[in-house]
Each structure stands twice: as C-alpha cells, then as structure tokens.
Scaffold this motif. Sequence first.
Motif, PDB file in Angstrom:
ATOM      1  N   SER B  46      -1.077   3.271  37.743  1.00 47.38           N
ATOM      2  CA  SER B  46      -1.023   2.163  38.543  1.00 47.38           C
ATOM      3  C   SER B  46      -1.041   2.300  39.893  1.00 47.38           C
ATOM      4  CB  SER B  46       0.178   1.130  37.978  1.00 47.38           C
ATOM      5  OG  SER B  46      -0.468   0.698  36.711  1.00 47.38           O
ATOM      6  N   ILE B  47      -1.985   1.671  40.503  1.00 43.33           N
ATOM      7  CA  ILE B  47      -1.751   1.631  42.229  1.00 43.33           C
ATOM      8  C   ILE B  47      -1.363   0.335  42.601  1.00 43.33           C
ATOM      9  CG2 ILE B  47      -3.183   2.430  44.240  1.00 43.33           C
ATOM     10  CD1 ILE B  47      -4.811   3.892  42.372  1.00 43.33           C
ATOM     11  N   VAL B  48      -0.251   0.400  43.136  1.00 46.56           N
ATOM     12  CA  VAL B  48       0.167  -0.959  43.436  1.00 46.56           C
ATOM     13  C   VAL B  48       0.271  -0.931  45.071  1.00 46.56           C
ATOM     14  CG1 VAL B  48       1.562  -1.634  41.365  1.00 46.56           C
ATOM     15  CG2 VAL B  48       2.689  -0.348  43.268  1.00 46.56           C
ATOM     16  N   GLY B  49       0.336  -2.143  45.714  1.00 48.93           N
ATOM     17  CA  GLY B  49       0.467  -2.330  47.111  1.00 48.93           C
ATOM     18  C   GLY B  49       0.072  -3.631  47.443  1.00 48.93           C
ATOM     19  N   GLU B  50       0.409  -4.259  48.526  1.00 46.83           N
ATOM     20  CA  GLU B  50       0.217  -5.646  48.955  1.00 46.83           C
ATOM     21  C   GLU B  50      -1.191  -5.650  49.609  1.00 46.83           C
ATOM     22  OE1 GLU B  50       4.163  -7.730  50.174  1.00 46.83           O
ATOM     23  OE2 GLU B  50       4.091  -5.906  51.006  1.00 46.83           O
ATOM     24  N   SER B  51      -1.527  -6.859  50.236  1.00 52.10           N
ATOM     25  CA  SER B  51      -2.997  -7.127  50.830  1.00 52.10           C
ATOM     26  C   SER B  51      -2.970  -5.978  52.255  1.00 52.10           C
ATOM     27  CB  SER B  51      -3.190  -8.339  51.344  1.00 52.10           C
ATOM     28  OG  SER B  51      -2.081  -9.180  51.013  1.00 52.10           O
ATOM     29  N   GLY B  52      -4.130  -5.174  52.042  1.00 54.61           N
ATOM     30  CA  GLY B  52      -4.287  -4.244  53.121  1.00 54.61           C
ATOM     31  C   GLY B  52      -3.525  -3.074  52.972  1.00 54.61           C
ATOM     32  N   LEU B 227       3.003   5.608  38.276  1.00 57.90           N
ATOM     33  CA  LEU B 227       2.881   4.583  39.522  1.00 57.90           C
ATOM     34  C   LEU B 227       2.906   5.226  40.601  1.00 57.90           C
ATOM     35  CD1 LEU B 227       3.478   1.472  39.907  1.00 57.90           C
ATOM     36  CD2 LEU B 227       6.024   1.951  40.154  1.00 57.90           C
ATOM     37  N   MET B 228       1.783   4.358  41.661  1.00 58.76           N
ATOM     38  CA  MET B 228       1.596   5.089  42.945  1.00 58.76           C
ATOM     39  C   MET B 228       1.831   3.864  43.821  1.00 58.76           C
ATOM     40  SD  MET B 228      -1.089   7.457  44.545  1.00 58.76           S
ATOM     41  CE  MET B 228      -2.617   6.567  44.570  1.00 58.76           C
ATOM     42  N   VAL B 238       5.416   8.065  44.415  1.00 56.91           N
ATOM     43  CA  VAL B 238       4.546   8.257  43.246  1.00 56.91           C
ATOM     44  C   VAL B 238       5.584   9.048  42.227  1.00 56.91           C
ATOM     45  CG1 VAL B 238       3.354  10.253  44.213  1.00 56.91           C
ATOM     46  CG2 VAL B 238       2.184   9.175  42.530  1.00 56.91           C
ATOM     47  N   GLY B 239       5.189   8.654  41.116  1.00 53.56           N
ATOM     48  CA  GLY B 239       5.733   9.405  39.720  1.00 53.56           C
ATOM     49  C   GLY B 239       5.791   8.606  38.634  1.00 53.56           C
ATOM     50  N   PRO B 240       6.579   8.919  37.572  1.00 56.40           N
ATOM     51  CA  PRO B 240       6.736   8.261  36.287  1.00 56.40           C
ATOM     52  C   PRO B 240       7.186   6.751  36.661  1.00 56.40           C
ATOM     53  CG  PRO B 240       7.945  10.406  36.242  1.00 56.40           C
ATOM     54  CD  PRO B 240       7.552  10.140  37.629  1.00 56.40           C
ATOM     55  N   ALA B 241       6.537   5.975  35.977  1.00 59.24           N
ATOM     56  CA  ALA B 241       6.798   4.359  36.298  1.00 59.24           C
ATOM     57  C   ALA B 241       8.232   4.333  35.872  1.00 59.24           C
ATOM     58  CB  ALA B 241       5.915   3.522  35.542  1.00 59.24           C
ATOM     59  N   GLY B 242       8.732   4.508  34.971  1.00 53.72           N
ATOM     60  CA  GLY B 242      10.059   4.171  34.523  1.00 53.72           C
ATOM     61  C   GLY B 242      11.130   4.792  35.490  1.00 53.72           C
TER      62      GLY B 242
END
Lengths: 357, 324
Positions: B46-52, B227-228, B238-242
Amino acid sequence: MTARTTGTGQPILSMRELVIAFDTPDGVVEAVNGISLDLYPGEVLGIVGESGSGKSQSWMATLGLLADNASTQGEVTFDGHNLLDLDSRTLNTIRGQRISMVFQDPMTSLNPYLDIGTQMIEALGTHDRSLNRADARRRCVEMLDRVAIPDADRRMRQYPHELSGGMRQRVMIAIALLNDPDVLIADEPTTALDVTIQAEILDILTELQRERGMAVVFITHDLGVVAELCSRVCVMYAGELVEVGPVQEVFEDARHPYTLSLMRATPRTTNTGSSAADDRAPDAAKRAALYAIPGAPPNMRLRPPGCAFEPRCRCAEPRCRTEAPALEALSDQPHRHKACFRTGSSEDLSRELLDVG
Amino acid sequence: MSAEPLLTVDRVSVHFRAGGNLLTGVSLVRAVEGVSFTLQQGETLSIVGESGSGKSTLARAILRLVPVTKGSLHYRGENLVTLSQDQMRPRRRMMQMVFQDPIASLSPRRTVEQIIEEPLRVHFPDLDRAERAQRVAETMDAIGLLPDMRNRYPHEFSGGQAQRIGIARALIVEPELLVADEPVSALDVSIQAQVLNLLAEIKQARSLSLLFISHDLSVVQHVSDNLMVLYLGHVMEVGPAGTIYSRPQNPYTQALLSAVPRMDFSADRPKRTRLTGDLPSPTLEHVGCPFASRCPRAQALCSTDKPVLTPVDGREVACHFPGS
C-alpha cells in the motif's frame, strides 16, 4: 417516540415527525420519514449514516435550505418558532446568527470574487448593523486568530483560491461563529480534507464548542469522528433514526443490527502497541474479512412496508417484513433508543450477524 | 520472498512543468522524488499519503501513463522506462488499473458486456465472439455480477456494482499486477467492505500482486502486507505494515497514524501528534528533509541534509532522528 438524552434542561431545538419528500420526474422520493429528535444546549450531537440516509437533508430543512422540489411536514421548533413555516425575513434573523452551518466544500460557500475580509464583514454586517467598519474588521481578525489562521490580518485581504482547503474550511468556521450562534450545524466539514488537517480542524471545533457552550450538530459518515467528537449519536438509515444514545454506550453496546453492521463493516486502525508480538498479526490473506452488509440501501420510491433495513438484516424476524418498528426507549436503558423489534444484547445480535454465511 | 521481484522501482522521479505566469515563469512540480521499492508476486503493497504526496502520480508512472523523469522500472527484469509505447502495449496486459470513481471511469454509452470485453479485443484479438462472451461470463461470475447485468449501462448501477465492473474489466485479461488507485474512497462503508473483501478474495485466488493507493489508513491496514508512506514525493517509511502500524518510527508516519479518528474510548488511546502549518509547495527542491518545516522533532540538521532510507527496527526510515 422522542429521543432524549443525558442532555440538560429544555431542548434548544426540537424536530417532531419531520417528513421531507422530493418531487422528481420519476415520482415522489421520501428522503426523511418522520423523525423526532431533541437537541440540547451545549451538546455535540453526531448524525451518522450512509449516502441517502437523510442525515444532511433533515438539517438543511431546519435552515430552509432544501431544494425547490422539496416539501416538508412536521415541525422544527426553535425559540418558539416552527422553522418550517417561517417567512424568509424572520428565518434570516435566525440563520447565520443563532443557527449557523458549515458545509463540506468551502469553495462552494465562499464567493471567489471577494476577499476573505469583505465576506466576513458582510456576514457580520447582515446580522449586526450596530458595528462600525473598524470594529467589524477587528472582530473578524480575532475570529480568524481563534481558528488558528496564522497572519490573520494579511489573510483578510486574500481571495479564497489563495488559501489551502484546510485554511478555507477554517475561514468557513470563523464566519459561522462570528455571530456567536447557539447552534452550529456542521455537515461533513472535514470529509474533503487530509487526515492531519482534519485532526487540526476537529481540535479547533472542540475547543470553540467548549469555550462558547454552543450546541453542535455534526453530520458525518465517519464513525471514528463521531467517537472522538460527539457526546450523543443518532444513527440514520433510509430516512429514519434507527438508534440514538450516548456515543460510548452506543458504540460499545450497539443494539440495532444496522449500527452493529456498520461498525463491523468499518476497517479500523488498531491501537499502536509496542510489543514485537503485534508484528505477527498482519498476513493480509489470513486477516478476518470485514462484515459486508449484503445488498444495497432501499430505493426510496419503493420503501419496504416493514423495517427499511429488513432486506439486508441477518437478525430479521418475519414481522420485520410487514411492520415498521418505532423508535423506542430500551427497556433496560431508558435514556437510549432504537427502532428494532429484536431485544437481544449486542453480543447476541453480533453472533447472528457473523455466524451465517 | 527471496525470488526475483515482480517489480523493481529504482530511484524514480516524476517532474511536471506546471502553470507559471508572466511573473513566475514555468515552474517544475516535483511530484515524485527518487522513490525505490520492490514488489513480490502475491504481495500487497500500500502506498499512503495525503494530497500532494505523489501517490497517484507514482502509480501512473509505474504503468507508464505519465512519463518517468529519472530512474528505472524493472518488470520481471525488463526496464519498462526504455520501451516505446508500442513495445509497452503487450506488457500492459500484465498490469491493470482500477480507478477511484467507478462510474466516471466507465464509458456511459457502452453496456457492461462491451466494457468488460474491451481489453480482450485489444490484448487477445484472435478470440472469436463466442470465446469472448464466454470469458466475460466467467469473469462476471467470479466478481459477483449477475449474468442479466450484461446488457445494462453503467449509470444503472450503484457505486459498489460499478466498481465491480471496473474490477472485472481489469481482471479479464488475467494480469499479474493490479494497481488500485483509491478503489473504495467513493463508496459508502457497507459497500466499501464488499469491495475490499472481493479484492482480498481475488488477490488470494489468482495470486495477484496489488499496489493499493489510498489516503485512508484504516483501509490500508486492512489490506496491506507492506506499507510505504509518502510525503511530498519522498518515501518517509517503508516496510511490513504490522511493524509500521504498531511502532511507527518516522515522525510523519506517527502524525498520520495518530490523526486517524478512532472508535476507541480507552484511556490509553494514543495521543495525537499535532502538526502545524500547511504542506510546502511541491515546486520546492528540498535540500533537507521535506517534512522538516512541520516536524515536531526537527533540528538544524534536518533542513540542511536530506535523510536517506535506513534500516531501523525491521523497516526502513528516512529520518535523522527516528524513534517511537
């Protein structure tokens, strides 16, 4: 029939048997189906529901902001007036002054051609003609300070497009609170914002609510926001109230199958612990599936004769199909209300929801 | 996990020339800056981040829907960046995309059958009409679409059903990689759960790799293996989500996680890290850490030296002062 609370004293606003119908080319759509509700001074009331549940329309009606094809029945009483019958001049002495509203998208509420200061002074001026311009300006700058807008003096001269989404929403809150209203209706005010910005805005709203003691109606689809912000919650489904009560009690011990379903369908960020054992859990494949509520909300032109949630409810009984349950006090907790024939505990209902299929 | 990765993204940057007027001239938007990661077969990143943050731009760059300014993208060992669009076409079958707005991303003038069938015509021109119809029927069945929906149009469907059509269209050519850009953000909670469960099922059944782009940390936690976290085009952690959810190390990740409203009434619920200020302009080139201007932990070093991703406690963090 009416949902009461821990709230103190007399309600500041009361809805009675509010019905809202829209006349559309495809027939009459009943968006709100006879809800009764009291709002108490100083409380933060959360209204949750999904699209089409009527959560926004019921409060738009309060301020006379429904679309032209809408018709209403019932009463919304505020300060001795039935707001649904009021002429627009009288309504204007209440709207923006004693009851204010903040919407999801600030860009549609702000005028793109006027600077922030002009719009704020205008909002003050409409409602308070005794102010001179310098005083008005000072009050606006103070208000911008209160919603944590840095460099407020300069912001007064900026135009809406020069501000970020978070800043614009702060300006909207500042405008809504300029006249020190008794009631603030906030309709998904943070839904379009990033989560860190949302957190800042929720903090500001909480602070201002405590400081001024106004009642806040917070309309949202986000159960987490309700949990953080509100003292009492109304869960709506298909234009009806299905469960009403203090937030923590409802979320920890929900009694309506729809409330339970909604909670089970919501992915949650689990607590950030600190032990290495937490790392073991997340193998996405093994992770428990979310509870997916079967089907879709009813077509509001063809409302089922019984409970509107019955076609999607795994706890339904035969009578749910023919008879619509009324919103009634729980026998063991009279300050809480639900509209459901089932009397089981939260655990019993959960088991039924999750066992089948 | 020791096998050759399906996808290796190496120091990818995406810059756009944007707007500009007489006074400012053309400016360069640095949407993605030096992002590297690998994706294994069957993995969900998963790539997460806010707008921009550049999350959608990154997803589009991986599919070469926007040009990559710098860096390389290796798909099964082959550098996609050096391919022409013609050479790229056959590879696209392996990498399909699901979009955020399910109804807007479907042609209003085509029936469900025509929409789902379209990628087959492009990628399997040798199939005859009956074979195509057969594949459409199988895919619709696998995605939970009823056969009698075949001849209906997108506007007749709810958001959840329309998103199923979008997923069926992506899956019919049997891709290896599915890039889903905010696939459930426009859906109501009860419908969102249906689509998330469906994605989990098909991912499992077809051993698909999934790049899941989202701003919603609760949804992300539910679906991710890895997760990144992006901020202004930079990888922050970045790494394992848990591991990241339970002990975030980058102050930005901490702020992001603590800002999620929770249904949690316990006294020990995590305290919110309050950020101040707005996102800096994406046209700035950062000498130091891009988060330094809003970071509660920033020191002098942070505005002069850009931190690089460094292994810390089972994941990689770009921060001079990591810690929980």
